[in-house]
Design a protein around this motif. Structure first.
Motif, PDB file in Angstrom:
ATOM      1  N   THR A 276      42.545  49.041  59.134  1.00 38.28           N
ATOM      2  CA  THR A 276      44.026  49.664  58.538  1.00 38.28           C
ATOM      3  C   THR A 276      45.253  48.869  59.275  1.00 38.28           C
ATOM      4  OG1 THR A 276      43.131  51.360  60.472  1.00 38.28           O
ATOM      5  CG2 THR A 276      43.418  51.984  58.089  1.00 38.28           C
ATOM      6  N   ARG A 277      45.233  48.450  60.487  1.00 36.16           N
ATOM      7  CA  ARG A 277      46.274  47.846  61.082  1.00 36.16           C
ATOM      8  C   ARG A 277      46.499  46.601  60.594  1.00 36.16           C
ATOM      9  NH1 ARG A 277      46.569  47.824  67.515  1.00 36.16           N
ATOM     10  NH2 ARG A 277      46.998  50.027  67.264  1.00 36.16           N
ATOM     11  N   ASN A 278      45.627  45.965  60.511  1.00 41.70           N
ATOM     12  CA  ASN A 278      45.612  44.192  59.957  1.00 41.70           C
ATOM     13  C   ASN A 278      45.981  44.553  58.722  1.00 41.70           C
ATOM     14  OD1 ASN A 278      44.877  43.926  62.568  1.00 41.70           O
ATOM     15  ND2 ASN A 278      43.655  42.028  61.972  1.00 41.70           N
ATOM     16  N   GLY A 279      45.380  45.377  57.784  1.00 38.93           N
ATOM     17  CA  GLY A 279      45.836  45.983  56.410  1.00 38.93           C
ATOM     18  C   GLY A 279      47.322  45.845  56.231  1.00 38.93           C
ATOM     19  N   ARG A 280      47.775  46.686  57.193  1.00 38.24           N
ATOM     20  CA  ARG A 280      49.264  47.135  56.889  1.00 38.24           C
ATOM     21  C   ARG A 280      50.146  45.620  57.223  1.00 38.24           C
ATOM     22  NH1 ARG A 280      47.548  51.646  60.029  1.00 38.24           N
ATOM     23  NH2 ARG A 280      48.676  50.761  61.951  1.00 38.24           N
ATOM     24  N   ASN A 281      49.569  44.901  57.917  1.00 34.85           N
ATOM     25  CA  ASN A 281      50.213  43.332  57.996  1.00 34.85           C
ATOM     26  C   ASN A 281      49.794  42.527  57.125  1.00 34.85           C
ATOM     27  OD1 ASN A 281      51.702  44.120  60.413  1.00 34.85           O
ATOM     28  ND2 ASN A 281      49.903  44.053  61.784  1.00 34.85           N
ATOM     29  N   GLY A 282      49.065  43.013  56.068  1.00 34.01           N
ATOM     30  CA  GLY A 282      48.597  42.056  55.033  1.00 34.01           C
ATOM     31  C   GLY A 282      47.576  41.194  54.941  1.00 34.01           C
ATOM     32  N   MET A 283      46.717  41.576  56.135  1.00 30.25           N
ATOM     33  CA  MET A 283      45.199  40.893  56.083  1.00 30.25           C
ATOM     34  C   MET A 283      44.307  41.565  55.439  1.00 30.25           C
ATOM     35  SD  MET A 283      43.063  39.680  59.522  1.00 30.25           S
ATOM     36  CE  MET A 283      44.053  38.276  60.007  1.00 30.25           C
ATOM     37  N   LEU A 284      43.826  40.869  54.367  1.00 31.94           N
ATOM     38  CA  LEU A 284      42.359  41.595  53.535  1.00 31.94           C
ATOM     39  C   LEU A 284      41.225  40.761  54.072  1.00 31.94           C
ATOM     40  CD1 LEU A 284      44.121  41.442  50.186  1.00 31.94           C
ATOM     41  CD2 LEU A 284      44.239  43.276  51.827  1.00 31.94           C
ATOM     42  N   PHE A 285      40.435  41.588  54.453  1.00 36.02           N
ATOM     43  CA  PHE A 285      38.905  41.152  54.770  1.00 36.02           C
ATOM     44  C   PHE A 285      38.200  41.042  53.488  1.00 36.02           C
ATOM     45  CE2 PHE A 285      40.479  42.953  58.675  1.00 36.02           C
ATOM     46  CZ  PHE A 285      40.177  41.975  59.458  1.00 36.02           C
ATOM     47  N   THR A 286      37.440  40.003  53.306  1.00 28.98           N
ATOM     48  CA  THR A 286      36.284  40.127  51.980  1.00 28.98           C
ATOM     49  C   THR A 286      35.023  39.298  52.394  1.00 28.98           C
ATOM     50  OG1 THR A 286      36.532  37.754  51.343  1.00 28.98           O
ATOM     51  CG2 THR A 286      38.371  39.404  50.565  1.00 28.98           C
ATOM     52  N   ALA A 287      34.373  39.352  51.545  1.00 29.56           N
ATOM     53  CA  ALA A 287      32.850  38.741  51.915  1.00 29.56           C
ATOM     54  C   ALA A 287      32.878  37.160  52.025  1.00 29.56           C
ATOM     55  CB  ALA A 287      31.908  39.094  50.990  1.00 29.56           C
ATOM     56  N   ASP A 306      40.101  41.317  44.862  1.00 25.63           N
ATOM     57  CA  ASP A 306      38.470  41.034  45.467  1.00 25.63           C
ATOM     58  C   ASP A 306      37.853  41.397  44.323  1.00 25.63           C
ATOM     59  OD1 ASP A 306      36.074  40.550  46.706  1.00 25.63           O
ATOM     60  OD2 ASP A 306      36.356  42.108  48.405  1.00 25.63           O
ATOM     61  N   PRO A 307      37.353  40.361  43.499  1.00 25.70           N
ATOM     62  CA  PRO A 307      36.548  40.417  42.438  1.00 25.70           C
ATOM     63  C   PRO A 307      34.910  41.100  42.623  1.00 25.70           C
ATOM     64  CG  PRO A 307      37.207  38.132  42.625  1.00 25.70           C
ATOM     65  CD  PRO A 307      37.620  38.818  43.680  1.00 25.70           C
ATOM     66  N   PHE A 312      38.215  50.664  44.011  1.00 25.61           N
ATOM     67  CA  PHE A 312      38.808  50.771  42.532  1.00 25.61           C
ATOM     68  C   PHE A 312      40.166  49.667  42.736  1.00 25.61           C
ATOM     69  CE2 PHE A 312      42.948  53.121  43.205  1.00 25.61           C
ATOM     70  CZ  PHE A 312      42.845  53.790  44.466  1.00 25.61           C
ATOM     71  N   VAL A 313      40.810  49.625  43.969  1.00 24.52           N
ATOM     72  CA  VAL A 313      41.700  48.896  44.234  1.00 24.52           C
ATOM     73  C   VAL A 313      41.652  47.355  44.031  1.00 24.52           C
ATOM     74  CG1 VAL A 313      43.231  50.347  45.835  1.00 24.52           C
ATOM     75  CG2 VAL A 313      41.556  48.450  46.880  1.00 24.52           C
ATOM     76  N   ASP A 314      40.499  47.146  44.113  1.00 24.51           N
ATOM     77  CA  ASP A 314      39.980  45.460  44.069  1.00 24.51           C
ATOM     78  C   ASP A 314      39.956  44.992  42.672  1.00 24.51           C
ATOM     79  OD1 ASP A 314      39.240  45.527  46.936  1.00 24.51           O
ATOM     80  OD2 ASP A 314      37.621  46.419  46.533  1.00 24.51           O
TER      81      ASP A 314
END
Ligand code: PRF
Length: 376
Positions: A276-287, A306-307, A312-314
């Motif tokens: 959540t915190r890094n997400g709010r700063n624009g960091m997205l984790f993916t596989a 994220d294909p 649902f947001v992906d």
């Protein structure tokens, strides 16, 4: 609380299990989204329950004690009712939050005197009143009051602090024995191993904590700035000692890679503000690695964020669009990133569980660690 160990991986110490409490089943390994002040920041209940769908979330004693305060939570009938969350909740004890205040607190044998980050007022946490507060908040799993030592920490300080955490544990247990639950469901208490980055102290602490005979056990004092290798070495020492037939919770960890490596060392439960915190700063984790969605390179990339993502947001939103939301500081961007990251973390631990049950966790883990260790 009941814990059933379903399967142990052949090539590592990874386990799949099932915790059952009065608020339902928690399939392990699990990642617990952090809901510090009675909200998983920016996420509606419908998205949380139906899309991210965790079996358990985490709340913080320190924050809830300051606001809305315990009398409101008591009047509401506990945190579950207050926030309308009918699944499991775990509350951290404040040991870590008080530690984060550094200049605003004084640690003594009796407890910790601290200055509120909200209005500067003074308060004291003791093992006894923290148990009392956690009774009133009413989480299913409540944590011991401990001292989380900083990194680096000199040996003598770490040793003295660990012994104090052990004495505080005895006081927590004594107090809980005298004060039953106030709502109509059971609460389970987890003690916390400390000992900084010293193997002998970790071993001693794990033995002390195992001896307390609680229904689950936690490891604190890690992911406070030490190199990942040191964290793994400590987890390994401790999981050798903590009982096999009880869940093990590694507090405040961590990156997706940290989570997989610690699952391999026998950890069942995790929490962290990172998605959540890094997400709010624009960091997205993916596989396939982490994305900084604010980067100019996504400006005209209209592919889905994220294909391979399960949320649902992906597929609903493109990289260029989410980058735009961040660049104009729209709260929707932070919400999308938080939903994506939490869904990814939950997907990761569910996949880990599937692979443990299927017997091929280690090769899958090694592949994922390599794959995720990239900046896209
Ligand atoms: N103690 C408590 N909560 C925690 C920690 C700890 O050591 C950590 C350390 N990473 C996170 N949360 N009580």
């Amino acid at each position: 609380m009941d814990f059933e160990l379903l399967s142990t991986d052949a090539g590592s110490k990874a386990r799949a299990g099932k915790i059952t409490t009065d608020h339902g089943v928690i399939e392990t390994p699990i990642f617990m989204p952090v809901g510090t002040v009675a909200s998983v920041k920016g996420i509606h209940q419908r998205e949380l329950k139906e899309d991210i769908n965790p079996d358990i979330i985490l709340g913080n004693t320190y924050h809830l004690y300051l606001r809305p305060q315990t009398d409101i939570l008591r009047k509401a009938g506990g945190l579950h009712k207050f926030m309308n969350w009918d699944r499991n909740i775990l509350t951290d004890s404040g040991g870590y939050q008080v530690y984060s205040l550094s200049a605003r607190r004084k640690i003594k044998e009796e407890g910790v005197k601290f200055k509120s980050h909200i209005d500067g007022s003074y308060h004291t946490f003791t093992p006894e009143n923290v148990m009392e507060i956690q009774r009133t908040i009413g989480a299913d799993i409540i944590m011991a009051f401990d001292e989380c030592t900083p990194y680096p920490c000199d040996y003598n300080y770490a040793k003295r602090s660990m012994h104090m955490t052990h004495r505080w544990l005895d006081r927590c247990i004594n107090h809980l024995e005298k004060t039953p639950e106030i709502y109509d469901y059971k609460q389970t208490f987890f003690p916390i191993v400390q000992g900084s980055t010293y193997k002998d102290l970790r071993k001693q602490s794990a033995e002390y904590i195992a001896n307390a005979g609680a229904e689950g056990n936690a490891i604190g004092g890690l992911s406070v700035g030490e190199p990942a290798e040191e964290m793994y070495a400590m987890t390994e020492v401790v999981t050798e000692i903590l009982p096999e037939d009880k869940p093990r919770y590694l507090m405040g960890v961590g990156t997706p890679i940290n989570i997989l490596e610690n699952i391999a060392l026998g950890i069942d439960m995790f929490d962290c503000v990172m998605p959540t915190r890094n997400g709010r700063n624009g960091m997205l984790f993916t596989a396939h690695g982490t994305i900084n969605i604010k980067n100019k390179k996504w400006e005209d990339d209209f592919s889905p964020i994220d294909p391979e993502g399960v949320s649902f947001v992906d597929s609903e939103y493109s990289k260029a669009y989410v980058r735009h939301l961040f660049s104009v500081n729209e709260m929707l961007g932070r919400q999308i990133a938080s939903i994506h990251n939490l869904s990814f973390y939950l997907w990761l631990v569910r996949e880990a569980r599937k692979h443990i049950l299927a017997g091929d966790f280690t090769p899958w883990k090694d592949k994922m660690v390599k794959q995720m260790d990239k900046r896209l």
